[in-house]
Design an enzyme around this catalytic site. Structure first.
Site, short mmCIF file in Angstrom:
data_model
loop_
_atom_site.label_atom_id
_atom_site.label_comp_id
_atom_site.label_asym_id
_atom_site.label_seq_id
_atom_site.Cartn_x
_atom_site.Cartn_y
_atom_site.Cartn_z
N HIS A 98 120.70 -124.17 -54.35
CA HIS A 98 121.49 -124.77 -53.27
C HIS A 98 122.30 -123.72 -52.49
O HIS A 98 123.17 -124.07 -51.71
CB HIS A 98 122.43 -125.89 -53.78
CG HIS A 98 121.67 -127.03 -54.42
ND1 HIS A 98 122.23 -128.29 -54.61
CD2 HIS A 98 120.40 -127.13 -54.90
CE1 HIS A 98 121.34 -129.08 -55.20
NE2 HIS A 98 120.22 -128.40 -55.39
N GLU A 127 114.41 -136.26 -54.87
CA GLU A 127 115.09 -135.97 -56.14
C GLU A 127 116.57 -135.66 -55.91
O GLU A 127 117.41 -135.93 -56.76
CB GLU A 127 114.40 -134.78 -56.84
CG GLU A 127 114.90 -134.55 -58.27
CD GLU A 127 116.24 -133.84 -58.33
OE1 GLU A 127 117.04 -134.19 -59.23
OE2 GLU A 127 116.51 -132.95 -57.51
N GLU A 128 116.87 -135.12 -54.72
CA GLU A 128 118.21 -134.59 -54.48
C GLU A 128 119.26 -135.65 -54.14
O GLU A 128 120.44 -135.33 -54.04
CB GLU A 128 118.18 -133.57 -53.32
CG GLU A 128 117.34 -132.33 -53.58
CD GLU A 128 118.02 -131.32 -54.50
OE1 GLU A 128 119.12 -131.61 -54.99
OE2 GLU A 128 117.43 -130.25 -54.72
N ASP A 160 111.40 -132.69 -52.00
CA ASP A 160 112.41 -132.78 -50.95
C ASP A 160 113.25 -131.49 -50.81
O ASP A 160 113.35 -130.70 -51.73
CB ASP A 160 113.34 -133.99 -51.15
CG ASP A 160 113.96 -134.04 -52.55
OD1 ASP A 160 113.35 -133.53 -53.51
OD2 ASP A 160 115.08 -134.57 -52.67
NI NI Z 1 116.07 -129.19 -57.89
#
Ligand code: NI
Length: 401
Positions: free
Chosen positions: A364, A140-141, A82
């Site tokens: 990020h 996962e996020e 993702d």
């Molecule tokens: Ni990651």
């Protein structure tokens, strides 16, 4: 199957495909729980290699199964897929084509590396001992994450061990790291709503001031870590948002606090939750305010199996010219933790940072990128761990001989 330096040479011919796949995914990112096209694309890449593919495993999860011709263990290997709600600020030709969404954590690289692992095993089934189960995991996020639904759908049924990697830009390309035991934190979130009694700023005796109550809670919450939790157990209580009031001369009726709790073991995690509730209850009781808390348990801590982390320190040095580092525990969370609650295994960081290739931004960040060569390292590490485990299998049987 070969291990060590040979392995990297064997995987080298798959590098152009790793780049092609990673860049395709990078240009076409999808958010957590919305990876419909990514998932379809991964399945078609796997099918084109001749892999046995199961789609829709706990959502958009994909499981590819590669069965060897020799007896051996079932080794699970996992990649996440993702992206994040971040506008890509890179100007390179493979920058995201989707406004406001980008692969800013390297999950595109994880998927490309695991696809190369699939290709590698698919071409060497005659020499493969046991089964390799490749998990392509969505979401996962974003809690509750994609790992747990995949497990509930049976993705780990019959598996002996699991390994996963994260390409890691703070670590230079050419290095790798992990640590035995608690490695990444549990991350929980809470919202506290306090209701007092609003009124005139000049007549406080007729009110219950929600700002006073909220402030007392913020202060007291800081003593949970400093005076309740064992100082040898890491914990964080952060209140990151305090919203209340609207005017100089009005006493606020409501106050909302938002925060996060980070811990490494189940006992401390439950204890901080309990102490936070007790603190709020007693402070609100003292001031005569009412309260509600919405406490959301996120991912559990990533706890690496001691034997499997040790396997990393025995296996990885031959693969990484830059060396292998014993990592510090970090307060970031990862839903690989769910797999490690069920199976022995190890989650590892593969260095992907390189200022010369522009891979010097934090995960990020809108300009996040990786040194793409780290994908060969990631794929080699997963295969090396699996094959090392396989040569020592069945470990239980050997122990009792
Ligand atoms: Ni990651």
């Amino acid at each position: 199957m070969k291990t060590g330096g040979h392995l990297k040479k064997l995987l080298q011919p798959l590098y152009p495909d790793m780049i092609r796949r990673r860049r395709y995914l990078h240009q076409h990112p999808e958010l957590s729980f919305q990876e419909a096209k990514t998932s379809q694309w991964i399945a078609s890449e796997l099918r084109s290699m001749g892999c046995e593919v199961q789609e829709g495993v706990g959502g958009y999860g994909i499981v590819a199964t590669i069965k060897g011709h020799l007896p051996g263990p079932v080794v699970a290997l996992r990649a996440d897929m993702d992206a994040l709600p971040i506008q890509d600020e890179k100007t390179c030709e493979y920058a995201s084509k989707v406004p406001g969404i980008m692969h800013a954590c390297g999950h595109d690289g994880h998927t490309a590396a695991l696809l190369a692992v699939a290709e590698y095993y698919q071409g060497g089934k005659d020499q493969l001992a046991g089964e390799r189960r490749l998990l392509f995991q969505p979401a996962e996020e974003l809690t509750p994450g994609g790992a747990e639904p995949m497990m509930k759908a049976g993705a780990l049924e019959g598996a002996d061990v699991i390994y996963g990697v994260h390409l890691w830009s703070p670590l230079p390309y050419g290095q790798a790291s992990t640590k035995p035991g608690p490695f990444m934190a549990a991350a929980d979130e809470f919202t506290i709503d306090i209701t007092g009694l609003g009124g005139h700023g000049g007549m406080p005796h007729k009110t219950v001031d929600a700002i006073i109550v909220g402030s007392a809670i913020v202060q007291a919450a800081q003593s949970i870590v400093s005076r309740n939790v064992n100082p040898l157990q890491p914990a964080v209580v952060t209140i990151g948002s305090f919203q209340a009031g609207s005017a100089n001369n009005v006493i606020a009726e409501r106050c909302q606090l938002k925060g996060t709790v980070r811990t490494f073991d189940a006992e401390t995690r439950a204890y901080v939750h309990e102490r936070l509730k007790a603190t709020i209850e007693h402070i609100c009781g003292m001031y005569g305010a009412s309260w509600e808390i919405d406490y959301r348990f996120g991912y559990p801590p990533v706890v690496n199996d001691e034997t499997e982390a040790d396997r990393f320190f025995r296996t990885a040095p031959e693969l990484f010219e830059g060396g292998v580092v014993r990592a510090e525990a970090i307060m970031v969370a990862e839903d690989f933790s769910y797999y490690l609650e069920k199976l022995p295994g190890c989650f590892m960081f593969v260095g992907a940072g390189n200022a010369e290739t522009g891979a010097s931004y934090a995960h990020h960040h809108p300009r996040f990128d990786i040194d793409e060569r780290a994908m060969i390292d990631a794929a080699s590490l997963l295969v090396a761990m699996a094959e090392h485990y396989s040569t020592e299998w069945p470990s239980e049987g050997l122990d009792t001989l």
